[in-house]
Design an enzyme around this catalytic site. Structure first.
Site, PDB file in Angstrom:
ATOM      1  N   LYS A 141      33.565  52.169  48.941  1.00  0.00           N
ATOM      2  CA  LYS A 141      33.067  51.209  47.935  1.00  0.00           C
ATOM      3  C   LYS A 141      33.320  49.781  48.391  1.00  0.00           C
ATOM      4  O   LYS A 141      32.435  48.918  48.368  1.00  0.00           O
ATOM      5  CB  LYS A 141      33.768  51.439  46.593  1.00  0.00           C
ATOM      6  CG  LYS A 141      33.586  50.307  45.587  1.00  0.00           C
ATOM      7  CD  LYS A 141      34.277  50.599  44.286  1.00  0.00           C
ATOM      8  CE  LYS A 141      35.747  50.342  44.287  1.00  0.00           C
ATOM      9  NZ  LYS A 141      36.100  48.923  44.129  1.00  0.00           N
ATOM     10  N   ASN A 142      34.552  49.504  48.849  1.00  0.00           N
ATOM     11  CA  ASN A 142      34.934  48.128  49.162  1.00  0.00           C
ATOM     12  C   ASN A 142      34.399  47.621  50.491  1.00  0.00           C
ATOM     13  O   ASN A 142      34.623  46.471  50.845  1.00  0.00           O
ATOM     14  CB  ASN A 142      36.462  47.983  49.086  1.00  0.00           C
ATOM     15  CG  ASN A 142      36.926  48.125  47.647  1.00  0.00           C
ATOM     16  OD1 ASN A 142      36.124  48.084  46.718  1.00  0.00           O
ATOM     17  ND2 ASN A 142      38.218  48.329  47.474  1.00  0.00           N
TER      18      ASN A 142
ATOM     19  N   CYS B  48      41.212  40.844  34.266  1.00  0.00           N
ATOM     20  CA  CYS B  48      41.032  42.254  34.650  1.00  0.00           C
ATOM     21  C   CYS B  48      42.292  43.000  34.247  1.00  0.00           C
ATOM     22  O   CYS B  48      43.367  42.399  34.154  1.00  0.00           O
ATOM     23  CB  CYS B  48      40.808  42.286  36.155  1.00  0.00           C
ATOM     24  SG  CYS B  48      40.994  43.893  36.917  1.00  0.00           S
TER      25      CYS B  48
ATOM     26  N   ARG C 238      33.531  54.577  38.871  1.00  0.00           N
ATOM     27  CA  ARG C 238      33.269  53.314  39.568  1.00  0.00           C
ATOM     28  C   ARG C 238      33.597  53.416  41.050  1.00  0.00           C
ATOM     29  O   ARG C 238      33.010  52.737  41.871  1.00  0.00           O
ATOM     30  CB  ARG C 238      34.113  52.185  38.964  1.00  0.00           C
ATOM     31  CG  ARG C 238      33.765  51.842  37.531  1.00  0.00           C
ATOM     32  CD  ARG C 238      34.490  50.591  37.120  1.00  0.00           C
ATOM     33  NE  ARG C 238      34.212  49.513  38.096  1.00  0.00           N
ATOM     34  CZ  ARG C 238      34.735  48.287  37.965  1.00  0.00           C
ATOM     35  NH1 ARG C 238      35.557  48.030  36.959  1.00  0.00           N
ATOM     36  NH2 ARG C 238      34.459  47.354  38.849  1.00  0.00           N
TER      37      ARG C 238
ATOM     38  N   ASP D  48      45.882  49.655  46.329  1.00  0.00           N
ATOM     39  CA  ASP D  48      44.955  50.629  45.741  1.00  0.00           C
ATOM     40  C   ASP D  48      45.446  52.065  45.872  1.00  0.00           C
ATOM     41  O   ASP D  48      44.792  52.987  45.382  1.00  0.00           O
ATOM     42  CB  ASP D  48      43.566  50.489  46.382  1.00  0.00           C
ATOM     43  CG  ASP D  48      42.923  49.145  46.062  1.00  0.00           C
ATOM     44  OD1 ASP D  48      41.932  48.797  46.720  1.00  0.00           O
ATOM     45  OD2 ASP D  48      43.435  48.445  45.168  1.00  0.00           O
TER      46      ASP D  48
ATOM     47  N   ARG E 283      43.496  37.670  38.425  1.00  0.00           N
ATOM     48  CA  ARG E 283      42.524  37.704  39.539  1.00  0.00           C
ATOM     49  C   ARG E 283      41.601  36.488  39.583  1.00  0.00           C
ATOM     50  O   ARG E 283      40.369  36.628  39.515  1.00  0.00           O
ATOM     51  CB  ARG E 283      41.721  38.999  39.514  1.00  0.00           C
ATOM     52  CG  ARG E 283      42.596  40.239  39.563  1.00  0.00           C
ATOM     53  CD  ARG E 283      41.808  41.514  39.655  1.00  0.00           C
ATOM     54  NE  ARG E 283      41.189  41.686  40.965  1.00  0.00           N
ATOM     55  CZ  ARG E 283      40.432  42.757  41.269  1.00  0.00           C
ATOM     56  NH1 ARG E 283      40.212  43.677  40.347  1.00  0.00           N
ATOM     57  NH2 ARG E 283      39.911  42.890  42.461  1.00  0.00           N
TER      58      ARG E 283
HETATM   59  C1  EPZ Z   1      39.924  43.563  46.860  1.00  0.00           C
HETATM   60  O1  EPZ Z   1      39.923  42.809  45.653  1.00  0.00           O
HETATM   61  C2  EPZ Z   1      39.523  44.991  46.467  1.00  0.00           C
HETATM   62  N1  EPZ Z   1      38.212  44.961  45.857  1.00  0.00           N
HETATM   63  C3  EPZ Z   1      40.545  45.543  45.477  1.00  0.00           C
HETATM   64  O2  EPZ Z   1      40.211  46.909  45.218  1.00  0.00           O
HETATM   65  C4  EPZ Z   1      41.919  45.513  46.126  1.00  0.00           C
HETATM   66  O3  EPZ Z   1      42.879  45.913  45.183  1.00  0.00           O
HETATM   67  C5  EPZ Z   1      42.255  44.078  46.587  1.00  0.00           C
HETATM   68  O4  EPZ Z   1      41.225  43.586  47.458  1.00  0.00           O
HETATM   69  C6  EPZ Z   1      43.571  44.002  47.339  1.00  0.00           C
HETATM   70  O5  EPZ Z   1      43.573  44.872  48.408  1.00  0.00           O
HETATM   71  C7  EPZ Z   1      37.110  44.878  46.672  1.00  0.00           C
HETATM   72  O6  EPZ Z   1      37.196  44.817  47.886  1.00  0.00           O
HETATM   73  C8  EPZ Z   1      35.785  44.876  45.995  1.00  0.00           C
HETATM   74  P1  EPZ Z   1      42.279  39.791  46.618  1.00  0.00           P
HETATM   75  P2  EPZ Z   1      40.020  41.200  45.677  1.00  0.00           P
HETATM   76  O7  EPZ Z   1      41.408  38.596  46.443  1.00  0.00           O
HETATM   77  O8  EPZ Z   1      39.334  40.684  46.892  1.00  0.00           O
HETATM   78  C9  EPZ Z   1      44.990  36.616  44.313  1.00  0.00           C
HETATM   79  C10 EPZ Z   1      39.839  48.833  43.926  1.00  0.00           C
HETATM   80  O9  EPZ Z   1      40.650  49.513  43.270  1.00  0.00           O
HETATM   81  N2  EPZ Z   1      43.843  35.685  44.440  1.00  0.00           N
HETATM   82  O10 EPZ Z   1      42.629  40.202  47.979  1.00  0.00           O
HETATM   83  O11 EPZ Z   1      39.586  40.724  44.360  1.00  0.00           O
HETATM   84  C11 EPZ Z   1      44.682  37.796  43.391  1.00  0.00           C
HETATM   85  O12 EPZ Z   1      44.869  37.474  42.038  1.00  0.00           O
HETATM   86  C12 EPZ Z   1      39.911  47.304  43.865  1.00  0.00           C
HETATM   87  O13 EPZ Z   1      38.956  49.316  44.656  1.00  0.00           O
HETATM   88  C13 EPZ Z   1      43.958  34.378  43.987  1.00  0.00           C
HETATM   89  O14 EPZ Z   1      45.006  33.993  43.460  1.00  0.00           O
HETATM   90  O15 EPZ Z   1      41.597  41.018  45.838  1.00  0.00           O
HETATM   91  C14 EPZ Z   1      45.655  38.848  43.905  1.00  0.00           C
HETATM   92  O16 EPZ Z   1      46.896  38.666  43.310  1.00  0.00           O
HETATM   93  C15 EPZ Z   1      40.878  46.818  42.828  1.00  0.00           C
HETATM   94  N3  EPZ Z   1      42.896  33.541  44.124  1.00  0.00           N
HETATM   95  C16 EPZ Z   1      45.718  38.558  45.404  1.00  0.00           C
HETATM   96  O17 EPZ Z   1      45.229  37.233  45.584  1.00  0.00           O
HETATM   97  C17 EPZ Z   1      41.717  33.936  44.714  1.00  0.00           C
HETATM   98  O18 EPZ Z   1      40.768  33.151  44.814  1.00  0.00           O
HETATM   99  C18 EPZ Z   1      44.869  39.501  46.261  1.00  0.00           C
HETATM  100  O19 EPZ Z   1      43.591  39.583  45.715  1.00  0.00           O
HETATM  101  C19 EPZ Z   1      41.614  35.267  45.175  1.00  0.00           C
HETATM  102  C20 EPZ Z   1      42.695  36.118  45.029  1.00  0.00           C
END
Ligand code: EPZ
Length: 416
Positions: free
Chosen positions: A22-23, A115, A395, A303, A120
């Site tokens: 998916k990702n 979320c 999902r 995850d 996020r």
């Molecule tokens: C990706 O989400 C994945 N989703 C998530 O998988 C996964 O949990 C996550 O990466 C971490 O591995 C997809 O790839 C579609 P991040 P993403 O931005 O990109 C903070 C699943 O179960 N942050 O790496 O949204 C954020 O709040 C899903 O399949 C900011 O502060 O995660 C978090 O604490 C759930 N500002 C950390 O960084 C930003 O602009 C990592 O989030 C962006 C992120």
């Protein structure tokens, strides 16, 4: 709405194939916006989130076949707005922002709300695009971005955000000059996207490391690509075999992407062996307690945290599971306790004391991976477990009950 009815206690045995990730599929489908030409996608998983991004791309004017392989062509973009009603169902819709801005010089994307697993924010996505010269305002819950053209620059990411890295990398492929992404995400899905973009003619170096260099080009062409296997789906089913005392084989599973998960499963006593065309999983006689801390790749994936916690509920001792990525990713704990688990939350850590057995119970899914951990606990538990709100599972897991049934599980999907 539907729920799963699971009769637990049966060791899983047999063979299944792991689906496309998916990702990886989500950013790779968003990348179709970067070219007028056709893109052919193999191994696209049939998931609710994939259905959502397809709907979003169609809304933007993209042509799409209903075939497998999937054929996508963004010949003309007739609409530049990703609406609230779609983005609120899937925050990864933010991945159209970079490509739209880079190709069309304008984009309007609903700001993803909160979320279940954390706030996020997407501030790092927006800051990176502003540093590339985009003019970004927030209006009535929408991100409105415009730029005559994007300029290459050096961007330091405070956090190695996965979709942030993907959004900025896509935007930089058509920017003027060179972009350097520092403290970039190193996930296999980021590497898969970079490979696809390079096959489209992009100039990218350093993907898979914390520094990615992208030299902007005039235009990108079409390509044929295949979605990498889903490492989180594979990890989930590895735990399913381990927690039920089973033995199974997975086809189409990439072990290289599962380093930290396999290391921790082996520490817990699970035997994992590479075999031709896949991997063999053999459950331990006794599950050993094992501590885990979630980290960005190549660390242990957040995850897989909930699923690993389910396994530790039946270990021979005490495990400490620490969540370092999301601030609210222990929603499964209370539901696991309803099944007889012994877990104490202490800040960002959960102290899991192994119990001899879990008892079947009605439980509710709250987010994608939390719901997977409840299914795993139900497969191991004595008696019947009912997992409600399984749309969360749909999902991210393709035909979960059919795959588990193929491994001998007693699981039914029933409408509610
Ligand atoms: C990706 O989400 C994945 N989703 C998530 O998988 C996964 O949990 C996550 O990466 C971490 O591995 C997809 O790839 C579609 P991040 P993403 O931005 O990109 C903070 C699943 O179960 N942050 O790496 O949204 C954020 O709040 C899903 O399949 C900011 O502060 O995660 C978090 O604490 C759930 N500002 C950390 O960084 C930003 O602009 C990592 O989030 C962006 C992120």
């Amino acid at each position: 709405m539907a729920k799963f009815i699971i009769r637990g206690g049966k060791p899983l045995n047999g063979e299944i194939a792991i689906s496309g990730a998916k990702n990886a599929a989500l950013p790779m489908l968003a990348a179709s916006l970067l070219t007028k030409e056709r893109i052919v996608y193999h191994n696209v998983p049939q998931l609710l989130d994939i259905f959502t991004i397809k709907k979003l791309l169609l809304k933007l004017g993209v042509n799409m076949s209903e075939t497998d392989p999937l054929i996508v062509q963004a010949e003309r973009i007739t609409n530049h707005c990703a609406p609230y009603e779609l983005v609120r169902t899937m925050r990864a819709s933010i991945l159209v922002l970079g490509p739209l801005l880079a190709r069309e010089g304008k984009a309007c994307v609903s700001l993803p709300g909160g979320c279940a697993i954390g706030a996020r924010p997407v501030d790092l996505h927006l800051r990176g695009l502003s540093e590339m010269g985009a003019d970004i305002v927030l209006e009535k819950g929408y991100i409105k971005a415009k730029a005559k053209y994007l300029k290459g620059t050096e961007i330091y990411l405070d956090i190695p955000t996965v979709t942030g890295t993907e959004n900025l990398m896509m935007a930089a492929t058509l920017a003027k000059g060179e972009t350097v992404l520092k403290n970039a995400a190193r996930e296999p899905e980021v590497v898969a996207l970079a490979k696809m973009l390079k096959d489209m003619g992009a100039e990218i170096k350093g993907e898979g490391t914390d520094t990615i260099v992208i030299k902007g080009v005039e235009g990108l062409s079409g390509t044929i690509c295949s979605i990498i296997p889903d490492r989180i789906e594979a990890g989930t089913y590895m735990v399913a075999v381990a927690i039920t005392g089973g033995r199974a084989r997975f086809k189409n599973c990439c072990l290289e992407h599962l380093g930290a998960v396999i290391k921790k499963l082996k520490e817990a006593g699970v035997k994992i062996t590479k075999v031709s065309n896949g991997v063999e999983i053999l459950a331990p006689k006794e599950i050993k307690s094992t501590d885990v801390t979630t980290l960005p790749y190549p660390g242990f994936p957040t995850d897989m945290q909930a699923q690993f916690m389910a396994l530790m509920c039946l270990s021979n001792g005490v495990s400490v599971i620490t969540e370092r990525i999301f601030e609210n990713r222990f929603m499964h704990v209370l539901e696991l306790k309803r099944m007889g688990a012994d877990i104490k939350i202490d800040g960002a850590s959960a102290v899991v004391r192994g119990v001899p057995k879990l008892m079947g119970a009605p439980v509710v899914a709250t987010d994608l991976r939390a719901s997977a951990s409840l299914v795993l606990a139900g497969l191991a538990a004595e008696g019947i477990t009912e997992v409600d709100r399984i749309y969360h599972l749909d999902r991210g897991y393709e035909k979960m009950e059919l795959k588990l049934k193929a491994l001998g599980a007693e699981i039914e999907r029933v409408a509610v």
